[in-house]
Write a protein that holds these residues in place. Structure first.
Motif, mmCIF file in Angstrom:
data_model
loop_
_atom_site.group_PDB
_atom_site.id
_atom_site.type_symbol
_atom_site.label_atom_id
_atom_site.label_comp_id
_atom_site.label_asym_id
_atom_site.label_seq_id
_atom_site.Cartn_x
_atom_site.Cartn_y
_atom_site.Cartn_z
ATOM 1 N N THR A 6 7.382 6.051 16.900
ATOM 2 C CA THR A 6 6.958 5.029 15.964
ATOM 3 C C THR A 6 6.808 3.700 16.693
ATOM 4 O O THR A 6 7.801 3.068 17.025
ATOM 5 N N SER A 45 8.082 -2.173 8.969
ATOM 6 C CA SER A 45 7.139 -1.180 8.452
ATOM 7 C C SER A 45 7.544 0.248 8.825
ATOM 8 O O SER A 45 6.749 1.169 8.682
ATOM 9 N N LEU A 46 8.785 0.413 9.279
ATOM 10 C CA LEU A 46 9.261 1.753 9.618
ATOM 11 C C LEU A 46 9.355 2.607 8.357
ATOM 12 O O LEU A 46 9.570 2.072 7.266
ATOM 13 N N PRO A 47 9.245 3.916 8.477
ATOM 14 C CA PRO A 47 9.448 4.783 7.318
ATOM 15 C C PRO A 47 10.865 4.627 6.763
ATOM 16 O O PRO A 47 11.798 4.303 7.497
ATOM 17 N N GLU A 48 11.029 4.851 5.471
ATOM 18 C CA GLU A 48 12.322 4.636 4.804
ATOM 19 C C GLU A 48 13.446 5.456 5.432
ATOM 20 O O GLU A 48 14.564 4.969 5.568
ATOM 21 N N ASP A 49 13.165 6.712 5.812
ATOM 22 C CA ASP A 49 14.223 7.539 6.399
ATOM 23 C C ASP A 49 14.682 6.979 7.752
ATOM 24 O O ASP A 49 15.860 7.033 8.086
ATOM 25 N N HIS A 50 13.747 6.396 8.524
ATOM 26 C CA HIS A 50 14.108 5.766 9.800
ATOM 27 C C HIS A 50 15.019 4.567 9.546
ATOM 28 O O HIS A 50 16.021 4.374 10.235
ATOM 29 N N LYS A 51 14.647 3.767 8.539
ATOM 30 C CA LYS A 51 15.442 2.580 8.209
ATOM 31 C C LYS A 51 16.864 2.978 7.818
ATOM 32 O O LYS A 51 17.836 2.371 8.275
ATOM 33 N N ALA A 97 14.315 8.636 14.999
ATOM 34 C CA ALA A 97 13.061 9.190 14.493
ATOM 35 C C ALA A 97 13.202 10.670 14.154
ATOM 36 O O ALA A 97 12.597 11.158 13.206
#
Length: 136
Positions: A6, A45-51, A97
């Motif tokens: 990412t 802007s990372l995907p929610e699961d990454h956050k 990730a």
């Protein structure tokens, strides 16, 4: 080596140059070569699961507000410290990730149960023999 999972946009990272700490003499005292990188995980802007996985890390560089702070000051040049800070940020993001593998509970094998019971019996015998010699 695989490509980065990412990429992080430069607009989401705040980079500040400052004077480095520690030994180094005149160069450290007058040149702002250290880099302070701040990355707001919640607003990224990372995907929610990454956050979620990033915030769940027990990393001292993540503040209570969910801001990742990376300080790079090992190199003499600001550009090299900036590159190192970016690399550390990308490495941390890449580490979360991949979702963690779910653990499948397993049962001990019959042989391992037998070995465990035998070692318990042996230990019991040792203690029994030890106490039997004390009765005189």
């Amino acid at each position: 080596m695989t490509a980065t999972a990412t990429p992080i946009p430069e607009s989401e990272v705040e980079i500040t140059a400052m004077r480095a700490q520690g030994a180094g003499g005149q160069n450290v005292n007058k040149v702002s070569s250290a880099i302070h990188l701040r990355f707001d995980i919640g607003r990224s802007s990372l995907p929610e699961d990454h956050k979620e996985r990033l915030l769940a890390l027990r990393d001292q560089r993540i503040t209570r507000d969910g801001v990742l702070v990376i300080k790079a000051q090992s190199h003499r040049s600001q550009d090299m410290n900036r590159a190192e800070a970016w690399g550390r940020l990308q490495e941390l993001v890449d580490s979360v990730a991949q979702p963690p593998k779910t653990r499948r509970p397993t049962k001990p094998t019959a042989a391992s149960k037998r070995r465990r019971l035998e070692s318990k019996k042996l230990r019991s015998q040792v203690k029994l023999l030890r106490s039997a010699t004390d009765t005189s």
